[in-house]
Design an enzyme around this catalytic site. Sequence first.
Site, PDB file in Angstrom:
ATOM      1  N   LYS A  13      61.099  15.589  14.422  1.00 58.32           N
ATOM      2  CA  LYS A  13      61.397  15.528  15.515  1.00 58.32           C
ATOM      3  C   LYS A  13      61.628  13.857  16.211  1.00 58.32           C
ATOM      4  O   LYS A  13      62.498  13.965  17.278  1.00 58.32           O
ATOM      5  CB  LYS A  13      61.470  16.617  15.516  1.00 58.32           C
ATOM      6  CG  LYS A  13      61.332  18.205  15.550  1.00 58.32           C
ATOM      7  CD  LYS A  13      60.698  19.249  15.986  1.00 58.32           C
ATOM      8  CE  LYS A  13      60.948  19.680  15.695  1.00 58.32           C
ATOM      9  NZ  LYS A  13      59.691  21.384  16.127  1.00 58.32           N
ATOM     10  N   GLN A  23      54.919  23.977  19.541  1.00 59.39           N
ATOM     11  CA  GLN A  23      55.129  24.113  18.187  1.00 59.39           C
ATOM     12  C   GLN A  23      54.476  25.252  18.227  1.00 59.39           C
ATOM     13  O   GLN A  23      53.248  25.271  17.926  1.00 59.39           O
ATOM     14  CB  GLN A  23      54.605  22.637  17.760  1.00 59.39           C
ATOM     15  CG  GLN A  23      54.666  22.327  16.037  1.00 59.39           C
ATOM     16  CD  GLN A  23      56.407  22.315  15.608  1.00 59.39           C
ATOM     17  OE1 GLN A  23      57.119  21.291  16.486  1.00 59.39           O
ATOM     18  NE2 GLN A  23      56.233  23.127  14.318  1.00 59.39           N
ATOM     19  N   ASP A  56      64.806  25.942  21.725  1.00 58.33           N
ATOM     20  CA  ASP A  56      64.615  26.318  20.650  1.00 58.33           C
ATOM     21  C   ASP A  56      65.384  28.398  20.365  1.00 58.33           C
ATOM     22  O   ASP A  56      65.674  28.418  19.490  1.00 58.33           O
ATOM     23  CB  ASP A  56      62.882  26.524  20.679  1.00 58.33           C
ATOM     24  CG  ASP A  56      62.114  25.732  19.029  1.00 58.33           C
ATOM     25  OD1 ASP A  56      63.169  25.238  18.460  1.00 58.33           O
ATOM     26  OD2 ASP A  56      61.085  25.916  19.600  1.00 58.33           O
TER      27      ASP A  56
END
Length: 946
Positions: free
Chosen positions: A62, A106, A129
Amino acid sequence: MSDMQSTSGAVRLDGKAIAEQVREELAVEVAEFKAAHPTFRPKLVALQVGERSDSSVYIRQKAKACKEIGVEFEHVQLDDSIQQAELDARVDSINDDPAVHGLLVQLPLPAHLSTRHVVQSIRAEKDVDGFHAENIGWLSKRDGAPYFRPCTPLGCIELLQRYNIAIAGKRAVVIGRSDIVGAPVAMMLTKLDATVTLCHSRTGNIEELVRHADILVVAIGQAEFVHGDWVKPGAAVVDVGMNAVSDASKKAGFRWVGDVQPGAAAHAGFMTPVPGGVGPMTVAMLLRNVVASAKRHHAAASTVRIVPSVLALADPVPSDIAIAQAQASALKPIAQLGAELNLAPRELEPHGRHAAKVTLDVLHRLGGMRNGHYVVVTGISPTPLGEGKSTVTVGLAQALYAHLGRAAFACVRQPSQGPTFGIKGGAAGGGYSQVAPMTAMNLHLTGDIHAISAANNLVAAAVDARRFHEATQTDAQLMARLCPPKRGVRRFAAPMLRRLQRLGIGKARPEDLDADEVARFVRLDIDPERIVWRRVLDTNDRFLREITIGEAATERGMSRRTGFDIAVASEIMAVLALTTSLADMRERLARMVVAMSRAGEPITCDDIGVTGALTVLMKDALSPTLMQTLEGSPVFVHAGPFANIAHGNSSIVADKIALKLVGVPAEPGFVVTEAGFGADIGFEKFVNIKCRASGLVPDVAVIVATVRALKMHGGGPDVVPGKPLADEYTRENLALLERGFANLRRHIENVNKMGLAAIVAINAFATDTQPELDLVRTLARNAGAYDAIPTQLWAKGGAGAVELAQAVARCCSNKAESGAEGFRFLYDDSLSIKEKIETIAKQVYRAASVSYSEEAERKIEQFTASGWSSMPICMAKTQYSFSADPALKGAPEGFDLPIRDIRASLGAGFIFPLCGAMQTLPGLPTRPCFYDIDIDEESGDIVGLF
């Protein structure tokens, strides 16, 4: 798109290639947006708990992808032992950071942390997300518009659309009902007009359903769950699965397979590979969400929302406090006002429901933004009743905001409780042009003046304590007590090291100083006759103007004469108003001179060792207080230096923050800032002191005038608070008015002398006649004013100043037509102290000469020798006349201006001469305002406050 077929016949839905195209498009999009908007800085924060290797790989992917497209990436790694409360605090901090546009945590998290709680703690508008319940909830509604769609489902849809696969009217089957993929992709396909069947491991007829699916999305997490011969010929198959299957032939000992058997490619028209299908699309869609979030934030921050509060006008106009209480229910919660201004929650520190401190972080965040228009409000030489300068400041902001629909901020000073409980009253404006809630503003507000009083009096106590201890101890005793051992080690405090540096003693350990160095270090040798620091209080108390201290037996005969000033006359107040940052304030506080030594050397707060403590006391006071007008426009209330004693303007930081907040819209807004008393005092100091320190340049000056004050300057009887006005002020008298216009003419000339256009705001009273108002308007225009406009702000609020607001807006937008020659200072820094004083006296006041007392002459010589002559001049002079004689009305000239004393404010950064007999602590009148102030015991409402 490529239509290359696999060997089995299906077109490969190449997620890797499409993801690369998306990243390239995003890179161009970000670069072009940055070129058009230089402050655009999209940012993603990834929060990782622990050091799982697979999570770290994803983070690095990322980070790399963000760098490729121009998105700032921050990796916050926390220890896996972190507790829930601490993790929550970190998430909240990132949520509140306006520079962050996307936050992801995460997964997975350690078992002792609640994944659900953490995911739902991420603010929905930063949940890139797309997992937050609010985003999923809006996704489920037919017309819902979530901030973000989950990245993997979004990647699935993107693949279908990039390959021009029809969705509307098709049968779609989704296998897997997870919140991350299955359920949201089913919702998204439904919104695109597919007929969707959502299946899961317990669906009984999956094979039959799959055989009829035009579009098949499989995310069940079971290796090769869907048999190849189930797939309808020509169907589009999106395989989200990634399952590790043992394979001894592979170096890793396993191979990746999907949730669909590879043989499906023989039947399908389109099919994703595994890997290389949906996986790369997930990161690409994450990046798209971040960029969309940053652009959405930028768009929101580019518009100040104008949400006026409706005024219910009454006739006759009630008292100020009655109006304020009637409007109380219409006031906005301060958080709402902050949101309308695009202030982040972390930038707002509420003090009750209707006031909040705004942190200086805003200046850093908006540093690259342009400023709005800068309007300064000043006035003519006033009567003791005041001419409504604060009322015009507030009402003009209301008119711009609520009636012209322009972003507008008023910046005013905080009222001192001396005048509030004395004779003048408050400074919240009046009538229907008020800062609200006016009771809070006129009383303690957020305690800034109390902080100034505490800091000022700490300095005073420190000065006298140091003088006492030096008189009663030897050098060795002083050294031992100034630097006592702690755990066996003696150290210099930070201000002590700075003092050693100023003394040229390059030593860092107390034991290294020799006897001579010790003596120089510990002995300030304060001259008791030359202590310039006085104590303060925020109450008018004439009996404390001159006092004797040190009369107790414990002071051992060290009494001395001193006195009190009003708190707002403290140099610390001037420092607060002129500082630009916490570091700047600390430096200014450090260099304030408190006394002279017997050898004639200046002694500063840093020499006394009190700088750090002062900064701590003043830290919260540095942030301006956000309030609102009665019509809902924003107001900053900050600092309150008197204009006849100090420089008489609200703070630089308030003006700077306000200018950035209203400078954001495509059509810049306005900051209306008030300068105290007449243009000969507050405005002159605004230009030559405040603008010098701030670097800001005003666009126009508004001069407030009243028929009453002009008649007084024309020779009318004295205006005395508490006594009825003479007939001359309540009946038409054009001759008296025309004679008094000389005062306004002089102020217009002075504004023009500084290179600014002058707009006259005639604050009309009920007793003013139309011919009187017309006469003032005509004379003002003939005298060089850009315009002169009667206003009725007291009786009508912003509606009573629409024409004034239009003139201000017109003047700011068309400076070339205003006739102004361009902003300039009155004098150059390089002039001597006397040259600066005489420039002000002769060019602004029109004095013929300036005379200096012996004390003033001595100090000018001393200040010049000390290198202080480059500072600007802050004249302490009566507000009632251009001269030093308050009885000399109109526009006198040819007089002598007496300078009886001169003082230096090194912290504030100016020299201030005292012209004539200036009081620095007012006294109470025979009939103070406090007679009328009380509280309703049942409701708790304050009564009688104006």
